[in-house]
Design a protein around this motif. Structure first.
Motif, mmCIF file in Angstrom:
data_model
loop_
_atom_site.group_PDB
_atom_site.id
_atom_site.type_symbol
_atom_site.label_atom_id
_atom_site.label_comp_id
_atom_site.label_asym_id
_atom_site.label_seq_id
_atom_site.Cartn_x
_atom_site.Cartn_y
_atom_site.Cartn_z
ATOM 1 N N GLU A 103 -6.163 6.919 1.608
ATOM 2 C CA GLU A 103 -7.389 5.813 1.839
ATOM 3 C C GLU A 103 -7.557 5.210 1.011
ATOM 4 O OE1 GLU A 103 -9.881 5.571 4.866
ATOM 5 O OE2 GLU A 103 -8.957 6.380 6.423
ATOM 6 N N ASN A 104 -7.257 3.614 0.799
ATOM 7 C CA ASN A 104 -7.490 2.981 -0.341
ATOM 8 C C ASN A 104 -7.335 3.912 -2.093
ATOM 9 O OD1 ASN A 104 -9.077 1.419 0.513
ATOM 10 N ND2 ASN A 104 -10.702 2.830 1.269
ATOM 11 N N TRP A 105 -5.515 4.482 -1.759
ATOM 12 C CA TRP A 105 -5.194 4.955 -2.575
ATOM 13 C C TRP A 105 -5.222 3.949 -4.494
ATOM 14 C CZ3 TRP A 105 -0.657 3.684 -6.002
ATOM 15 C CH2 TRP A 105 0.645 2.731 -4.986
ATOM 16 N N ARG A 106 -4.664 2.834 -4.009
ATOM 17 C CA ARG A 106 -5.122 2.079 -4.946
ATOM 18 C C ARG A 106 -6.239 1.793 -6.383
ATOM 19 N NH1 ARG A 106 -1.813 -3.621 -2.695
ATOM 20 N NH2 ARG A 106 -3.597 -2.535 -0.829
ATOM 21 N N GLU A 132 -1.990 3.534 3.296
ATOM 22 C CA GLU A 132 -3.597 3.729 3.167
ATOM 23 C C GLU A 132 -4.473 3.336 4.469
ATOM 24 O OE1 GLU A 132 -5.155 1.003 -0.609
ATOM 25 O OE2 GLU A 132 -3.647 -0.350 0.358
ATOM 26 N N ARG A 133 -3.142 3.206 5.962
ATOM 27 C CA ARG A 133 -3.854 2.762 6.853
ATOM 28 C C ARG A 133 -2.984 4.117 7.853
ATOM 29 N NH1 ARG A 133 -5.452 -3.152 7.385
ATOM 30 N NH2 ARG A 133 -6.266 -3.681 5.304
ATOM 31 N N GLY A 140 0.966 -1.504 -0.161
ATOM 32 C CA GLY A 140 0.449 -0.539 -0.324
ATOM 33 C C GLY A 140 0.701 0.885 -0.455
#
Length: 277
Positions: free
Chosen positions: A259-262, A214-215, A190
Protein backbone atom coordinates in the motif's frame (compact mmCIF):
# COMPACT_ATOMS: atom_id res chain seq x y z
CA UNK A 1 9.80 5.52 -29.09
CA UNK A 2 12.35 8.15 -30.12
CA UNK A 3 14.92 6.74 -27.70
CA UNK A 4 14.54 3.28 -29.24
CA UNK A 5 14.79 4.73 -32.76
CA UNK A 6 18.02 6.52 -31.84
CA UNK A 7 19.56 3.50 -30.10
CA UNK A 8 18.56 1.15 -32.90
CA UNK A 9 17.02 -1.34 -30.48
CA UNK A 10 14.43 -1.48 -27.71
CA UNK A 11 15.95 -0.08 -24.53
CA UNK A 12 12.96 1.99 -23.32
CA UNK A 13 9.44 0.75 -22.75
CA UNK A 14 6.55 2.32 -24.65
CA UNK A 15 2.87 2.72 -23.82
CA UNK A 16 0.05 5.22 -24.30
CA UNK A 17 -0.16 5.81 -20.53
CA UNK A 18 1.13 9.11 -19.06
CA UNK A 19 4.41 8.96 -17.10
CA UNK A 20 5.45 5.62 -18.61
CA UNK A 21 9.15 6.54 -18.25
CA UNK A 22 10.15 6.75 -14.57
CA UNK A 23 13.96 6.66 -14.67
CA UNK A 24 16.54 8.47 -16.76
CA UNK A 25 17.49 6.20 -19.66
CA UNK A 26 20.78 6.53 -21.51
CA UNK A 27 20.73 5.82 -25.25
CA UNK A 28 23.97 5.73 -27.26
CA UNK A 29 23.87 6.43 -30.99
CA UNK A 30 26.89 6.36 -33.32
CA UNK A 31 26.94 8.25 -36.62
CA UNK A 32 30.32 8.29 -38.32
CA UNK A 33 32.84 9.93 -36.01
CA UNK A 34 30.16 11.31 -33.68
CA UNK A 35 28.89 9.48 -30.64
CA UNK A 36 25.58 10.88 -29.36
CA UNK A 37 24.61 10.11 -25.76
CA UNK A 38 20.94 10.83 -25.09
CA UNK A 39 19.43 11.05 -21.60
CA UNK A 40 15.75 10.21 -21.94
CA UNK A 41 13.89 11.61 -18.93
CA UNK A 42 10.40 11.10 -17.53
CA UNK A 43 7.73 13.42 -18.85
CA UNK A 44 7.47 16.67 -16.92
CA UNK A 45 4.25 16.79 -14.87
CA UNK A 46 2.74 18.00 -11.61
CA UNK A 47 3.77 15.37 -9.03
CA UNK A 48 1.19 13.89 -6.67
CA UNK A 49 3.42 11.30 -4.97
CA UNK A 50 7.04 10.91 -3.86
CA UNK A 51 7.57 8.87 -7.01
CA UNK A 52 6.29 11.86 -9.00
CA UNK A 53 8.69 14.14 -7.10
CA UNK A 54 11.55 11.79 -7.99
CA UNK A 55 10.58 11.81 -11.69
CA UNK A 56 10.39 15.62 -11.85
CA UNK A 57 13.78 15.89 -10.10
CA UNK A 58 15.28 13.58 -12.73
CA UNK A 59 14.10 16.00 -15.44
CA UNK A 60 15.53 19.07 -13.66
CA UNK A 61 18.87 17.41 -12.96
CA UNK A 62 19.18 16.19 -16.54
CA UNK A 63 18.45 19.58 -18.11
CA UNK A 64 21.15 21.15 -15.93
CA UNK A 65 23.79 18.57 -16.81
CA UNK A 66 23.93 18.28 -20.63
CA UNK A 67 25.58 19.93 -23.65
CA UNK A 68 22.29 20.38 -25.51
CA UNK A 69 18.59 19.85 -24.91
CA UNK A 70 16.04 18.23 -27.21
CA UNK A 71 12.53 19.24 -26.19
CA UNK A 72 10.08 16.69 -27.63
CA UNK A 73 6.52 17.97 -27.91
CA UNK A 74 3.18 16.93 -29.39
CA UNK A 75 2.05 18.60 -32.64
CA UNK A 76 -0.48 20.76 -30.77
CA UNK A 77 -0.53 24.57 -30.95
CA UNK A 78 -0.83 25.00 -27.19
CA UNK A 79 1.70 25.75 -24.46
CA UNK A 80 0.79 24.26 -21.09
CA UNK A 81 2.41 25.03 -17.72
CA UNK A 82 4.71 21.99 -18.04
CA UNK A 83 6.06 23.16 -21.41
CA UNK A 84 6.53 26.69 -20.12
CA UNK A 85 8.44 25.47 -17.06
CA UNK A 86 10.68 23.28 -19.21
CA UNK A 87 11.42 26.21 -21.52
CA UNK A 88 12.27 28.30 -18.44
CA UNK A 89 14.68 25.53 -17.33
CA UNK A 90 16.31 25.54 -20.76
CA UNK A 91 16.73 29.32 -20.57
CA UNK A 92 18.36 29.12 -17.15
CA UNK A 93 20.67 26.28 -18.28
CA UNK A 94 21.82 28.53 -21.12
CA UNK A 95 22.69 25.64 -23.43
CA UNK A 96 21.74 24.91 -27.06
CA UNK A 97 18.20 23.62 -27.51
CA UNK A 98 16.43 21.91 -30.39
CA UNK A 99 12.67 21.51 -30.59
CA UNK A 100 11.51 18.14 -31.94
CA UNK A 101 7.84 18.17 -32.88
CA UNK A 102 6.90 14.49 -32.78
CA UNK A 103 4.07 12.55 -34.47
CA UNK A 104 4.62 14.25 -37.81
CA UNK A 105 2.65 11.38 -39.37
CA UNK A 106 -0.54 12.39 -37.51
CA UNK A 107 -0.94 16.07 -38.44
CA UNK A 108 -1.63 18.19 -41.52
CA UNK A 109 1.17 20.56 -42.66
CA UNK A 110 -0.85 23.73 -41.98
CA UNK A 111 -1.43 22.67 -38.36
CA UNK A 112 2.27 21.97 -37.98
CA UNK A 113 3.06 25.55 -39.03
CA UNK A 114 0.94 26.86 -36.16
CA UNK A 115 2.88 24.71 -33.67
CA UNK A 116 6.21 25.94 -35.07
CA UNK A 117 5.06 29.57 -34.85
CA UNK A 118 3.89 29.19 -31.23
CA UNK A 119 7.12 27.63 -29.96
CA UNK A 120 9.28 30.02 -32.00
CA UNK A 121 7.60 32.89 -30.18
CA UNK A 122 8.11 31.22 -26.79
CA UNK A 123 11.85 30.59 -27.23
CA UNK A 124 14.65 31.05 -29.77
CA UNK A 125 15.42 27.38 -30.38
CA UNK A 126 18.63 26.66 -32.29
CA UNK A 127 16.55 24.50 -34.63
CA UNK A 128 13.02 23.14 -34.97
CA UNK A 129 12.73 19.67 -36.50
CA UNK A 130 9.41 17.91 -37.19
CA UNK A 131 9.87 14.16 -36.69
CA UNK A 132 7.98 10.91 -36.47
CA UNK A 133 9.69 8.60 -34.01
CA UNK A 134 7.29 5.87 -35.12
CA UNK A 135 8.21 5.96 -38.84
CA UNK A 136 11.72 7.40 -38.48
CA UNK A 137 10.96 10.50 -40.57
CA UNK A 138 13.11 13.45 -39.52
CA UNK A 139 15.27 11.46 -37.07
CA UNK A 140 18.42 11.75 -39.20
CA UNK A 141 17.72 15.48 -39.68
CA UNK A 142 17.51 15.80 -35.88
CA UNK A 143 20.90 14.10 -35.52
CA UNK A 144 22.42 16.44 -38.12
CA UNK A 145 21.26 19.45 -36.11
CA UNK A 146 22.64 17.99 -32.88
CA UNK A 147 25.94 17.15 -34.55
CA UNK A 148 26.61 20.91 -34.67
CA UNK A 149 27.01 20.90 -30.88
CA UNK A 150 29.44 17.95 -30.72
CA UNK A 151 32.94 18.64 -29.41
CA UNK A 152 36.10 16.63 -29.96
CA UNK A 153 36.76 14.22 -27.10
CA UNK A 154 37.29 10.51 -26.40
CA UNK A 155 34.20 8.31 -26.84
CA UNK A 156 32.22 7.90 -23.63
CA UNK A 157 31.06 4.37 -24.52
CA UNK A 158 32.72 1.46 -26.35
CA UNK A 159 31.61 0.75 -29.92
CA UNK A 160 28.41 -1.30 -30.09
CA UNK A 161 27.07 -0.21 -26.69
CA UNK A 162 23.53 1.21 -26.90
CA UNK A 163 22.76 1.86 -23.22
CA UNK A 164 24.30 1.79 -19.76
CA UNK A 165 21.20 0.30 -18.14
CA UNK A 166 21.76 -2.97 -16.26
CA UNK A 167 20.00 -5.99 -17.80
CA UNK A 168 18.09 -6.36 -14.54
CA UNK A 169 16.55 -2.90 -14.88
CA UNK A 170 15.62 -3.36 -18.54
CA UNK A 171 13.97 -6.71 -17.78
CA UNK A 172 11.96 -5.19 -14.93
CA UNK A 173 10.79 -2.42 -17.24
CA UNK A 174 9.74 -4.90 -19.93
CA UNK A 175 7.54 -6.65 -17.36
CA UNK A 176 6.04 -3.31 -16.33
CA UNK A 177 5.45 -2.41 -19.98
CA UNK A 178 3.20 -5.45 -20.45
CA UNK A 179 1.26 -4.51 -17.33
CA UNK A 180 0.82 -0.98 -18.71
CA UNK A 181 -0.34 -2.44 -22.02
CA UNK A 182 -3.08 -4.63 -20.60
CA UNK A 183 -4.24 -2.92 -17.40
CA UNK A 184 -6.62 0.05 -17.36
CA UNK A 185 -7.78 2.98 -15.26
CA UNK A 186 -5.65 3.75 -12.20
CA UNK A 187 -4.13 0.26 -11.85
CA UNK A 188 -1.04 0.72 -14.12
CA UNK A 189 0.15 3.84 -12.29
CA UNK A 190 0.46 1.90 -9.02
CA UNK A 191 2.46 -0.97 -10.53
CA UNK A 192 6.13 -1.48 -9.71
CA UNK A 193 8.40 -4.44 -10.46
CA UNK A 194 11.11 -5.83 -8.18
CA UNK A 195 13.63 -8.22 -9.70
CA UNK A 196 14.36 -10.88 -7.08
CA UNK A 197 16.77 -13.11 -9.00
CA UNK A 198 18.35 -13.63 -12.41
CA UNK A 199 20.33 -16.87 -12.73
CA UNK A 200 21.79 -18.27 -15.93
CA UNK A 201 21.89 -22.06 -16.15
CA UNK A 202 23.51 -23.04 -19.43
CA UNK A 203 21.30 -21.70 -22.22
CA UNK A 204 18.45 -20.84 -19.85
CA UNK A 205 17.94 -17.68 -17.79
CA UNK A 206 15.76 -18.11 -14.70
CA UNK A 207 14.09 -14.89 -13.59
CA UNK A 208 11.98 -14.35 -10.48
CA UNK A 209 10.16 -11.03 -10.14
CA UNK A 210 7.41 -9.51 -8.03
CA UNK A 211 4.79 -7.11 -9.37
CA UNK A 212 3.70 -4.70 -6.65
CA UNK A 213 0.38 -2.88 -6.58
CA UNK A 214 -1.20 -0.54 -4.03
CA UNK A 215 -4.59 -2.16 -3.39
CA UNK A 216 -5.90 -5.66 -2.80
CA UNK A 217 -8.52 -5.11 -5.51
CA UNK A 218 -5.74 -4.29 -7.99
CA UNK A 219 -3.99 -7.56 -7.18
CA UNK A 220 -7.03 -9.49 -8.37
CA UNK A 221 -7.15 -7.48 -11.59
CA UNK A 222 -3.44 -8.08 -12.30
CA UNK A 223 -3.77 -11.83 -11.68
CA UNK A 224 -7.03 -12.06 -13.61
CA UNK A 225 -9.58 -14.85 -13.83
CA UNK A 226 -7.80 -18.14 -13.17
CA UNK A 227 -4.49 -16.30 -13.53
CA UNK A 228 -5.11 -15.37 -17.17
CA UNK A 229 -3.91 -11.74 -16.98
CA UNK A 230 -0.70 -12.54 -15.10
CA UNK A 231 0.00 -15.37 -17.55
CA UNK A 232 -0.48 -13.00 -20.49
CA UNK A 233 1.83 -10.37 -18.96
CA UNK A 234 4.43 -13.03 -18.25
CA UNK A 235 4.34 -14.61 -21.72
CA UNK A 236 4.70 -11.30 -23.54
CA UNK A 237 7.44 -10.06 -21.20
CA UNK A 238 9.32 -13.35 -21.56
CA UNK A 239 9.31 -13.05 -25.36
CA UNK A 240 10.83 -9.54 -25.19
CA UNK A 241 13.37 -10.56 -22.56
CA UNK A 242 14.46 -13.54 -24.67
CA UNK A 243 14.96 -11.20 -27.64
CA UNK A 244 17.00 -8.86 -25.42
CA UNK A 245 19.20 -11.50 -23.78
CA UNK A 246 19.46 -13.95 -26.67
CA UNK A 247 18.72 -16.97 -24.46
CA UNK A 248 15.67 -18.97 -23.42
CA UNK A 249 13.99 -17.50 -20.35
CA UNK A 250 11.95 -19.05 -17.55
CA UNK A 251 10.03 -16.15 -15.98
CA UNK A 252 8.24 -16.59 -12.68
CA UNK A 253 5.98 -13.74 -11.55
CA UNK A 254 4.05 -13.16 -8.35
CA UNK A 255 1.86 -10.24 -7.28
CA UNK A 256 1.96 -8.54 -3.88
CA UNK A 257 0.12 -5.61 -2.33
CA UNK A 258 2.32 -2.83 -0.96
CA UNK A 259 0.00 0.00 0.00
CA UNK A 260 1.09 3.53 -0.94
CA UNK A 261 4.55 2.34 -2.07
CA UNK A 262 4.84 5.41 -4.33
CA UNK A 263 5.00 7.60 -1.19
CA UNK A 264 7.48 5.49 0.79
CA UNK A 265 11.20 6.28 0.31
CA UNK A 266 12.29 2.76 1.32
CA UNK A 267 9.93 1.18 -1.22
CA UNK A 268 11.07 3.59 -3.92
CA UNK A 269 14.69 2.60 -3.29
CA UNK A 270 13.79 -1.09 -3.37
CA UNK A 271 12.21 -0.64 -6.80
CA UNK A 272 15.16 1.30 -8.17
CA UNK A 273 13.91 4.88 -7.91
CA UNK A 274 16.93 6.42 -6.22
CA UNK A 275 17.35 10.19 -6.32
CA UNK A 276 20.74 11.02 -7.80
CA UNK A 277 20.70 14.55 -6.44
Amino acid sequence: TLTNALAGEKIAIVSNKPQTTRNRITAVCQRGETQFVFLDTPGFHKPRTRLGDYMVNVVRQSVADVDAVVLVVEPVASLGPQERELIASIKSANCPAVLAINKLDTVEPEKLLAVIALYSEAYAFNAIVPISAKTGDGVEELLKELDKFAVESPALFPEGVTTDQPEKQVCAELIREKALLHLRDEVPHGVGVEMLAMKRRGGLMEIHATIYCERAAHKGIIIGKQGAMLKRIGQEARADIEALLGVRVHLQLCVKVRENWRDRPADLRTLGYVDEG
